[in-house]
Design an enzyme around this catalytic site. Structure first.
Site, PDB file in Angstrom:
ATOM      1  N   LYS A 184       0.819  -1.215   0.000  1.00  0.00           N
ATOM      2  CA  LYS A 184       0.000   0.000   0.000  1.00  0.00           C
ATOM      3  C   LYS A 184       0.860   1.276   0.000  1.00  0.00           C
ATOM      4  CE  LYS A 184      -4.097  -1.927   0.070  1.00  0.00           C
ATOM      5  NZ  LYS A 184      -3.803  -3.235  -0.542  1.00  0.00           N
TER       6      LYS A 184
HETATM    7  C1  PLP Z   1      -9.602  -2.287  -1.632  1.00  0.00           C
HETATM    8  C2  PLP Z   1      -9.111  -3.057  -0.444  1.00  0.00           C
HETATM    9  N1  PLP Z   1      -9.928  -3.234   0.603  1.00  0.00           N
HETATM   10  C3  PLP Z   1      -9.527  -3.890   1.695  1.00  0.00           C
HETATM   11  C4  PLP Z   1      -8.266  -4.419   1.787  1.00  0.00           C
HETATM   12  C5  PLP Z   1      -7.913  -5.216   2.985  1.00  0.00           C
HETATM   13  O1  PLP Z   1      -6.839  -4.693   3.692  1.00  0.00           O
HETATM   14  P1  PLP Z   1      -5.886  -5.655   4.556  1.00  0.00           P
HETATM   15  O2  PLP Z   1      -5.105  -6.499   3.621  1.00  0.00           O
HETATM   16  O3  PLP Z   1      -5.038  -4.694   5.321  1.00  0.00           O
HETATM   17  O4  PLP Z   1      -6.776  -6.458   5.439  1.00  0.00           O
HETATM   18  C6  PLP Z   1      -7.372  -4.245   0.725  1.00  0.00           C
HETATM   19  C7  PLP Z   1      -5.998  -4.713   0.752  1.00  0.00           C
HETATM   20  O5  PLP Z   1      -5.391  -5.576   0.763  1.00  0.00           O
HETATM   21  C8  PLP Z   1      -7.805  -3.556  -0.429  1.00  0.00           C
HETATM   22  O6  PLP Z   1      -7.000  -3.378  -1.485  1.00  0.00           O
END
Ligand code: PLP
Length: 392
Positions: A184
């Site tokens: 990210k």
């Molecule tokens: C659009 C989106 N929503 C939610 C997430 C979930 O985040 P995490 O991986 O930190 O749980 C991600 C990322 O991986 C994402 O790209």
């Protein structure tokens, strides 16, 4: 495989190493004062009252849905052109995701008019996702939602410090949910943040990230009384001090790195302009996007697998954002989702390719990628037409 041009890279230096070592030397590892500093700095950067650090973006989405009361029997409208976690969080609450299409071939954020069409008396919330760091049409979405008293949650996993009409994304709805996953714009490995202006939403998230307990571990560590009550069902969604320390350093670099991403995205756009076979969406974005990824849309005549294969053979990593969530086996079987439900999302799902984009990418590498893509699009088109000739 070691990619010559990787999709994403982490901008870490001695500052991150020093920050982690400081935490180790202080000998308090789980959520504590560094996490509090990270929360305060994040809230200030966004201009929002409350920021609650959590273990992932998924945890932030789950807590946001719970905080606004999403539960069994409810429907929640959500785009399908997103990472599966956006929709999974709705199911964790016992609710049903109702998928909305994106706006157009040029604007891949969720369509306000499709949202309107999908609203029913059971709609408990709308979850939007700022695809690639490009702001959704929040004015139209909030208008549709507020006329019916429906809360909006923003999935801002791609969009830290993106702005619209002078406000940071994540501050428009009832809650904004950020991910600090390794690829990210702000990367710590695993981590997330829920932001809200409503103190009750933030308070719920603070308590529920720590088992629903009336005090957290650091408060008990510092205080004389080890006792606590449990006032609601909670989870272990805490962030720890090591990830918070990385987050603080990364937050300090975020404006600069977002600016680098914007310059690289502009270079891609200039080089891809007029290229046959591939177009970049979001030619006229709203507000100030933060360019999490570089998506391109291949013409229907270009064979995506062949095109990606040609780039991979040259050491250029690519990806797909996204296979539409409603087409995954689990979603088809459990919710009866079918092909044809969301035509624009599905077209993008078939023909999208994500090119490398990160703050350390050089201008030469961008030229290299675009050159390889141009060749690959031509090649993939030729191979396909030859195959169709051979096939009669
Ligand atoms: C659009 C989106 N929503 C939610 C997430 C979930 O985040 P995490 O991986 O930190 O749980 C991600 C990322 O991986 C994402 O790209």
């Amino acid at each position: 495989m070691a990619w010559r041009v990787p999709l994403a890279e982490i901008d870490f230096d001695e500052a991150e190493s020093r920050a982690v070592l400081d935490v180790l030397e202080r000998r308090w590892l789980t959520m504590g004062p560094v996490t509090e500093r990270f929360e305060a700095a994040f809230a200030e950067a966004l201009g929002v009252r409350h920021a609650v650090a959590v273990s992932s973006g998924t945890a932030a989405l789950h807590l946001a849905c719970l905080a606004i009361g999403v539960g069994p029997g409810d429907e929640v409208i959500v785009p399908s052109l997103t990472f599966v976690a956006t929709a999974n969080a709705i199911i964790y609450c016992g609710a049903t995701p109702v998928f909305a299409d994106v706006t157009s071939d040029a604007d891949w954020t969720v369509s306000p008019s499709d949202i309107e069409q999908k609203i029913t008396p059971r709609t408990a919330a709308i979850v939007v996702m700022h695809y690639g760091g490009y702001p959704c049409d929040m004015a139209a979405i909030l208008d549709a939602a507020s006329r019916r008293g429906i809360p909006v949650i923003e999935d801002c996993a791609h969009a830290p410090l993106a702005r619209l009409d002078g406000r940071a994304l994540g501050t428009f709805g009832a809650a904004g949910c950020f991910s600090f996953y390794t690829n990210k714009n702000l990367a710590v490995g695993e981590g997330g943040m829920l932001v809200a202006n409503d103190g009750a939403v933030a308070e719920f998230a603070r308590r529920t990230r720590c088992h629903g307990m009336s005090s957290d571990c650091y408060q008990r560590h510092c205080g004389a009384h080890p006792l606590y009550d449990v006032v609601g069902l909670g989870y272990n969604y805490r962030l720890d001090e090591i990830h918070a320390a990385l987050g603080l350093v990364q937050l300090g670099k975020l404006e600069r790195n977002n600016a680098r991403r914007a310059a690289i995205a502009a270079q891609y756009r200039a080089r891809l302009d007029g290229l046959e076979g591939a177009t970049m969406p979001f030619a006229q974005p709203r507000g100030e996007p933060v360019h999490h990824i570089a998506p391109v849309f291949l013409d229907e005549g270009v064979d995506r697998a062949a095109c990606m294969g040609a780039l991979h053979a040259q050491g250029i990593q690519t990806s797909v954002h996204y296979t539409p969530v409603h087409l995954f086996q689990y979603y088809r079987e459990r919710f009866g989702c079918t092909e044809g439900m969301l035509p624009t999302t599905e077209r993008i799902g078939r023909q999208e390719v994500t090119l490398p984009l990160h703050p350390l990418l050089t201008a030469d590498a961008v030229d290299d990628v675009v050159g390889a893509l141009a060749e690959a699009c031509g090649g993939a088109r030729r191979e396909r037409s030859e195959a169709s000739v051979i096939g009669g």
